[in-house]
Design a protein around this motif. Structure first.
Motif, PDB file in Angstrom:
ATOM      1  N   VAL A   1      22.393 114.412  50.161  1.00  0.00           N
ATOM      2  CA  VAL A   1      22.350 113.184  50.934  1.00  0.00           C
ATOM      3  C   VAL A   1      21.142 113.236  51.875  1.00  0.00           C
ATOM      4  O   VAL A   1      20.867 114.264  52.501  1.00  0.00           O
ATOM      5  N   GLN A   2      20.409 112.144  51.932  1.00  0.00           N
ATOM      6  CA  GLN A   2      19.284 112.011  52.846  1.00  0.00           C
ATOM      7  C   GLN A   2      19.593 110.923  53.861  1.00  0.00           C
ATOM      8  O   GLN A   2      20.167 109.891  53.514  1.00  0.00           O
ATOM      9  N   LEU A   3      19.201 111.148  55.111  1.00  0.00           N
ATOM     10  CA  LEU A   3      19.569 110.276  56.215  1.00  0.00           C
ATOM     11  C   LEU A   3      18.335 109.750  56.925  1.00  0.00           C
ATOM     12  O   LEU A   3      17.400 110.504  57.184  1.00  0.00           O
ATOM     13  N   VAL A   4      18.354 108.466  57.255  1.00  0.00           N
ATOM     14  CA  VAL A   4      17.267 107.831  57.983  1.00  0.00           C
ATOM     15  C   VAL A   4      17.850 107.008  59.119  1.00  0.00           C
ATOM     16  O   VAL A   4      18.608 106.063  58.878  1.00  0.00           O
ATOM     17  N   GLU A   5      17.476 107.344  60.362  1.00  0.00           N
ATOM     18  CA  GLU A   5      17.957 106.619  61.532  1.00  0.00           C
ATOM     19  C   GLU A   5      17.031 105.466  61.879  1.00  0.00           C
ATOM     20  O   GLU A   5      15.833 105.504  61.594  1.00  0.00           O
ATOM     21  N   SER A   6      17.605 104.469  62.545  1.00  0.00           N
ATOM     22  CA  SER A   6      16.832 103.365  63.074  1.00  0.00           C
ATOM     23  C   SER A   6      17.594 102.758  64.246  1.00  0.00           C
ATOM     24  O   SER A   6      18.770 103.053  64.453  1.00  0.00           O
TER      25      SER A   6
ATOM     26  N   ILE B   1      32.188 111.496  51.342  1.00  0.00           N
ATOM     27  CA  ILE B   1      32.927 112.734  51.534  1.00  0.00           C
ATOM     28  C   ILE B   1      32.563 113.447  52.827  1.00  0.00           C
ATOM     29  O   ILE B   1      33.291 114.344  53.265  1.00  0.00           O
ATOM     30  N   TYR B   2      31.462 113.075  53.455  1.00  0.00           N
ATOM     31  CA  TYR B   2      30.953 113.816  54.603  1.00  0.00           C
ATOM     32  C   TYR B   2      31.524 113.329  55.916  1.00  0.00           C
ATOM     33  O   TYR B   2      31.523 112.118  56.185  1.00  0.00           O
ATOM     34  N   PRO B   3      31.966 114.256  56.763  1.00  0.00           N
ATOM     35  CA  PRO B   3      32.090 113.890  58.178  1.00  0.00           C
ATOM     36  C   PRO B   3      30.695 113.608  58.725  1.00  0.00           C
ATOM     37  O   PRO B   3      29.746 114.340  58.416  1.00  0.00           O
ATOM     38  N   MET B   4      30.566 112.563  59.508  1.00  0.00           N
ATOM     39  CA  MET B   4      29.273 112.153  60.031  1.00  0.00           C
ATOM     40  C   MET B   4      29.271 112.235  61.547  1.00  0.00           C
ATOM     41  O   MET B   4      30.283 111.959  62.193  1.00  0.00           O
ATOM     42  N   GLY B   5      28.129 112.587  62.091  1.00  0.00           N
ATOM     43  CA  GLY B   5      28.027 112.685  63.535  1.00  0.00           C
ATOM     44  C   GLY B   5      26.699 112.204  64.057  1.00  0.00           C
ATOM     45  O   GLY B   5      25.703 112.134  63.319  1.00  0.00           O
ATOM     46  N   TRP B   6      26.701 111.852  65.326  1.00  0.00           N
ATOM     47  CA  TRP B   6      25.492 111.588  66.076  1.00  0.00           C
ATOM     48  C   TRP B   6      25.337 112.679  67.127  1.00  0.00           C
ATOM     49  O   TRP B   6      26.279 112.981  67.861  1.00  0.00           O
TER      50      TRP B   6
ATOM     51  N   LYS C   1      22.988 104.659  80.451  1.00  0.00           N
ATOM     52  CA  LYS C   1      22.552 105.286  81.688  1.00  0.00           C
ATOM     53  C   LYS C   1      21.251 106.047  81.446  1.00  0.00           C
ATOM     54  O   LYS C   1      20.969 106.452  80.323  1.00  0.00           O
ATOM     55  N   PRO C   2      20.461 106.272  82.495  1.00  0.00           N
ATOM     56  CA  PRO C   2      19.231 107.052  82.308  1.00  0.00           C
ATOM     57  C   PRO C   2      19.477 108.417  81.676  1.00  0.00           C
ATOM     58  O   PRO C   2      18.631 108.887  80.903  1.00  0.00           O
ATOM     59  N   GLU C   3      20.599 109.043  81.973  1.00  0.00           N
ATOM     60  CA  GLU C   3      20.905 110.344  81.403  1.00  0.00           C
ATOM     61  C   GLU C   3      21.224 110.302  79.912  1.00  0.00           C
ATOM     62  O   GLU C   3      21.374 111.349  79.285  1.00  0.00           O
ATOM     63  N   ASP C   4      21.337 109.109  79.338  1.00  0.00           N
ATOM     64  CA  ASP C   4      21.490 108.974  77.895  1.00  0.00           C
ATOM     65  C   ASP C   4      20.160 109.087  77.161  1.00  0.00           C
ATOM     66  O   ASP C   4      20.143 109.121  75.927  1.00  0.00           O
ATOM     67  N   THR C   5      19.068 109.125  77.893  1.00  0.00           N
ATOM     68  CA  THR C   5      17.751 109.230  77.279  1.00  0.00           C
ATOM     69  C   THR C   5      17.635 110.520  76.478  1.00  0.00           C
ATOM     70  O   THR C   5      17.858 111.612  77.008  1.00  0.00           O
ATOM     71  N   ALA C   6      17.295 110.396  75.203  1.00  0.00           N
ATOM     72  CA  ALA C   6      17.221 111.547  74.317  1.00  0.00           C
ATOM     73  C   ALA C   6      16.753 111.081  72.946  1.00  0.00           C
ATOM     74  O   ALA C   6      16.674 109.880  72.673  1.00  0.00           O
ATOM     75  N   VAL C   7      16.453 112.043  72.100  1.00  0.00           N
ATOM     76  CA  VAL C   7      16.284 111.765  70.681  1.00  0.00           C
ATOM     77  C   VAL C   7      17.656 111.891  70.032  1.00  0.00           C
ATOM     78  O   VAL C   7      18.340 112.902  70.205  1.00  0.00           O
ATOM     79  N   TYR C   8      18.052 110.878  69.298  1.00  0.00           N
ATOM     80  CA  TYR C   8      19.354 110.846  68.661  1.00  0.00           C
ATOM     81  C   TYR C   8      19.207 111.129  67.175  1.00  0.00           C
ATOM     82  O   TYR C   8      18.383 110.515  66.491  1.00  0.00           O
ATOM     83  N   PHE C   9      20.021 112.053  66.684  1.00  0.00           N
ATOM     84  CA  PHE C   9      19.969 112.495  65.304  1.00  0.00           C
ATOM     85  C   PHE C   9      21.273 112.185  64.591  1.00  0.00           C
ATOM     86  O   PHE C   9      22.351 112.439  65.129  1.00  0.00           O
TER      87      PHE C   9
ATOM     88  N   GLY D   1      25.192 119.931  54.177  1.00  0.00           N
ATOM     89  CA  GLY D   1      24.901 118.815  55.040  1.00  0.00           C
ATOM     90  C   GLY D   1      23.413 118.588  55.194  1.00  0.00           C
ATOM     91  O   GLY D   1      22.579 119.271  54.587  1.00  0.00           O
ATOM     92  N   SER D   2      23.065 117.608  56.020  1.00  0.00           N
ATOM     93  CA  SER D   2      21.665 117.301  56.268  1.00  0.00           C
ATOM     94  C   SER D   2      21.530 116.581  57.598  1.00  0.00           C
ATOM     95  O   SER D   2      22.520 116.147  58.196  1.00  0.00           O
ATOM     96  N   TRP D   3      20.289 116.450  58.045  1.00  0.00           N
ATOM     97  CA  TRP D   3      19.945 115.788  59.294  1.00  0.00           C
ATOM     98  C   TRP D   3      18.925 114.694  59.060  1.00  0.00           C
ATOM     99  O   TRP D   3      18.056 114.812  58.190  1.00  0.00           O
ATOM    100  N   GLY D   4      19.020 113.639  59.850  1.00  0.00           N
ATOM    101  CA  GLY D   4      17.984 112.631  59.872  1.00  0.00           C
ATOM    102  C   GLY D   4      16.806 113.086  60.709  1.00  0.00           C
ATOM    103  O   GLY D   4      16.812 114.167  61.310  1.00  0.00           O
ATOM    104  N   GLN D   5      15.784 112.259  60.774  1.00  0.00           N
ATOM    105  CA  GLN D   5      14.552 112.627  61.473  1.00  0.00           C
ATOM    106  C   GLN D   5      14.622 112.389  62.978  1.00  0.00           C
ATOM    107  O   GLN D   5      13.776 112.895  63.716  1.00  0.00           O
ATOM    108  N   GLY D   6      15.591 111.639  63.431  1.00  0.00           N
ATOM    109  CA  GLY D   6      15.754 111.339  64.837  1.00  0.00           C
ATOM    110  C   GLY D   6      15.140 110.011  65.235  1.00  0.00           C
ATOM    111  O   GLY D   6      14.160 109.558  64.655  1.00  0.00           O
ATOM    112  N   THR D   7      15.733 109.384  66.247  1.00  0.00           N
ATOM    113  CA  THR D   7      15.205 108.152  66.807  1.00  0.00           C
ATOM    114  C   THR D   7      15.302 108.223  68.327  1.00  0.00           C
ATOM    115  O   THR D   7      16.310 108.667  68.879  1.00  0.00           O
TER     116      THR D   7
END
Length: 121
Positions: free
Chosen positions: A2-7, A31-36, A86-94, A109-115
């Motif tokens: 599986v390949q993942l692409v965030e937006s 079939i995959y559990p998914m997470g952010w 909130k400002p503390e939510d600032t981050a790269v999300y994967f 499993g696999s990871w997206g590139q991040g947004t």
């Protein structure tokens, strides 16, 4: 595999909202559990929200009540609705698909590139 692409990332003011999307390719998405996960500068990556193949969810205490994870199996997409940012939510999300055992097989499993999500006034 599986390949993942965030937006959906971007810059918003405190109190604003964003919806992140994670589009998956491959024929075994359901079939995959998914997470952010997210990673802020100088900090370790942390789990923000998770959803199982059956639809059960859990959240980090810091986002509970503000963020909602969901998925649309027909579209092979998982979402993260983020409200009251909130400002503390600032981050790269994967986006992450967790490796699992199904029957006698193991599906890596696999990871997206991040947004990037930036919350600032």
């Amino acid at each position: 595999q599986v390949q993942l692409v965030e937006s959906g990332g971007g810059s918003v003011q405190p109190g604003g909202s964003l919806r992140l999307s994670c589009a998956a390719s491959g024929n075994i998405f359901t079939i995959y559990p998914m997470g952010w996960h997210r990673q802020a500068p100088g900090k370790q990556r942390e789990l923000v929200a998770r959803i199982t193949s059956a639809g059960s969810t859990n959240y980090a205490d810091s986002v509970k009540g503000r963020f909602t994870i969901s998925k649309d199996n027909a579209k092979n997409t998982v979402y993260l609705q983020m409200n009251s940012l909130k400002p503390e939510d600032t981050a790269v999300y994967f986006c992450n698909a967790e490796g699992i055992f199904s029957g006698i097989r193991y599906y890596p499993g696999s990871w997206g590139q991040g947004t990037q999500v930036t919350v600032t006034s």
